[in-house]
Structures are given as structure tokens and as C-alpha cells.
Design a protein around this motif. Sequence first.
Motif, PDB file in Angstrom:
ATOM      1  N   LYS A  75      -0.672  -6.226 -44.909  1.00  0.00           N
ATOM      2  CA  LYS A  75      -1.777  -6.196 -45.873  1.00  0.00           C
ATOM      3  C   LYS A  75      -2.155  -7.597 -46.311  1.00  0.00           C
ATOM      4  O   LYS A  75      -3.348  -7.921 -46.441  1.00  0.00           O
ATOM      5  N   ALA A  76      -1.154  -8.443 -46.542  1.00  0.00           N
ATOM      6  CA  ALA A  76      -1.442  -9.812 -46.972  1.00  0.00           C
ATOM      7  C   ALA A  76      -2.170 -10.577 -45.874  1.00  0.00           C
ATOM      8  O   ALA A  76      -3.110 -11.337 -46.138  1.00  0.00           O
ATOM      9  N   LYS A  77      -1.741 -10.361 -44.629  1.00  0.00           N
ATOM     10  CA  LYS A  77      -2.403 -11.030 -43.507  1.00  0.00           C
ATOM     11  C   LYS A  77      -3.858 -10.587 -43.397  1.00  0.00           C
ATOM     12  O   LYS A  77      -4.761 -11.406 -43.211  1.00  0.00           O
ATOM     13  N   ALA A  80      -5.817 -12.152 -46.190  1.00  0.00           N
ATOM     14  CA  ALA A  80      -6.045 -13.573 -45.937  1.00  0.00           C
ATOM     15  C   ALA A  80      -7.139 -13.767 -44.898  1.00  0.00           C
ATOM     16  O   ALA A  80      -7.988 -14.658 -45.016  1.00  0.00           O
ATOM     17  N   GLU A  81      -7.126 -12.909 -43.867  1.00  0.00           N
ATOM     18  CA  GLU A  81      -8.167 -12.996 -42.836  1.00  0.00           C
ATOM     19  C   GLU A  81      -9.535 -12.669 -43.418  1.00  0.00           C
ATOM     20  O   GLU A  81     -10.524 -13.333 -43.096  1.00  0.00           O
ATOM     21  N   ALA A  82      -9.580 -11.669 -44.286  1.00  0.00           N
ATOM     22  CA  ALA A  82     -10.857 -11.310 -44.917  1.00  0.00           C
ATOM     23  C   ALA A  82     -11.349 -12.442 -45.810  1.00  0.00           C
ATOM     24  O   ALA A  82     -12.549 -12.762 -45.826  1.00  0.00           O
ATOM     25  N   GLN A 101      -6.951 -14.429 -54.424  1.00  0.00           N
ATOM     26  CA  GLN A 101      -6.751 -12.994 -54.453  1.00  0.00           C
ATOM     27  C   GLN A 101      -5.763 -12.558 -53.379  1.00  0.00           C
ATOM     28  O   GLN A 101      -4.926 -11.681 -53.597  1.00  0.00           O
ATOM     29  N   ALA A 102      -5.843 -13.175 -52.185  1.00  0.00           N
ATOM     30  CA  ALA A 102      -4.938 -12.802 -51.102  1.00  0.00           C
ATOM     31  C   ALA A 102      -3.509 -13.181 -51.442  1.00  0.00           C
ATOM     32  O   ALA A 102      -2.565 -12.419 -51.201  1.00  0.00           O
ATOM     33  N   VAL A 103      -3.337 -14.364 -52.021  1.00  0.00           N
ATOM     34  CA  VAL A 103      -1.993 -14.811 -52.395  1.00  0.00           C
ATOM     35  C   VAL A 103      -1.418 -13.905 -53.478  1.00  0.00           C
ATOM     36  O   VAL A 103      -0.260 -13.495 -53.423  1.00  0.00           O
ATOM     37  N   GLU A 104      -2.248 -13.565 -54.460  1.00  0.00           N
ATOM     38  CA  GLU A 104      -1.791 -12.686 -55.534  1.00  0.00           C
ATOM     39  C   GLU A 104      -1.423 -11.309 -54.997  1.00  0.00           C
ATOM     40  O   GLU A 104      -0.433 -10.711 -55.413  1.00  0.00           O
TER      41      GLU A 104
END
Length: 198
Positions: A75-77, A80-82, A101-104
Motif C-alpha cells: 500500500k505504501a509503495k 508513493a507511486e501515486a 501523505q504517502a509517508v504518513e
Amino acid sequence: MSTDTLTNKLAALPGATARATDHAAVGYDISVALPDSSLLAAVTIMDEAGYFLECMTGVDWLGECATLRKEAEAKAKKAAEAAAASAEATEAAPDAPAAPQAVEAEQLAQDSIPQKDSLEVVYVFNRFSARHRVNLRVRTPRSNPQIPTIAEIYPIAHWQEREIHEFFGIVFIGHPYLIPLLLPEDAEYHPLLKDYSA
């Protein structure tokens, strides 16, 4: 006691979370997760509300942590891609770090993953007159699985706790006779653990 009152009383116990479920889909109406320290209070509430203990079972969650970690990483990947695609679309620097937002999202997912796999006991309570079933779920560490006995409140649990101890190795604190039902009395193995090998 109405089902709403019952749900509220269970949800108010320390560390408990209660959620309504679709009986037609899963076969019960309320699912309650709670720590072992709140178990006896929850079982007392069920007794006072007129429910009987339908069954108990053990669950081995071995491998759950690794699975949840992989899902969180995926999900994080994806997030991050999005975020990178969004930044690229707005002509941001291509080597910009992942959006906050991706890191959080990744941190939140990692924080919610249990650190160790656990065992669980599921208690199913039923009240025919109300056509209502409630599941109580209590987890305990695989390394030292211990949960208080409920046999003084529901004597039928005496047998079911023996069976769960036999197959999963969970110790029911306060149980007076934790001897296997089906295996030899001196059996020191628990065949329903996922890492059991004969």
C-alpha cells in the motif's frame, strides 16, 4: 437488556472495541475484541444479559505479522507511486521525496501491525429468544499464552478450555483440571498450532 445497551456496556470495558456485524453474512451480530484483563467483566455482562455459551475455539495467528507487513509495504509503495505521478503531472521535480501523505500512510500502517504473532480464543454467546449472537475475541502472546478461565461463570467452559489447551497450548489461569480430553494425559504437544510437526 437491549442489544444497543449490551453493545455499549461491552464497548465501555477497558481496551475493548465492539462493532456491529451483518448476521446474514458472518453468522453473528456483534464482534468484540478485548484484552484478557477485561474478559471476566465481559463474560459477566453476557451472563447477566441471559446469553448462553455456545462454543469456544482457538485460533493461531502465526504468520499474521509478516502478511500485514507485506500488505502495508504494498500500500505504501502504491501511495508513493501515486504521489510521484501526481507530482510529475504538476511538473514537480522528478526526484522529489515521497509526498507527506504517502509517508504518513506507511507509518500508520506499520504502527498498527502487531509486533508478535499471537493466539486467540473466540467465545460465541447466543440468546435464542432474541435471535442474537455475540463473539468475544481475546488474544494472548504465542510465547506465553495465558487467559483467565471463565468456568466459574459458565461451568460448561470447563470442558472447552481443556480442549483448547490440548490443541493450542493456551493456559486458562484458575482452571482446576487442565488435562487433555482426547490426547494422552501426559501429552506435551499441541497439534493445532501452525508450527506443530509430528
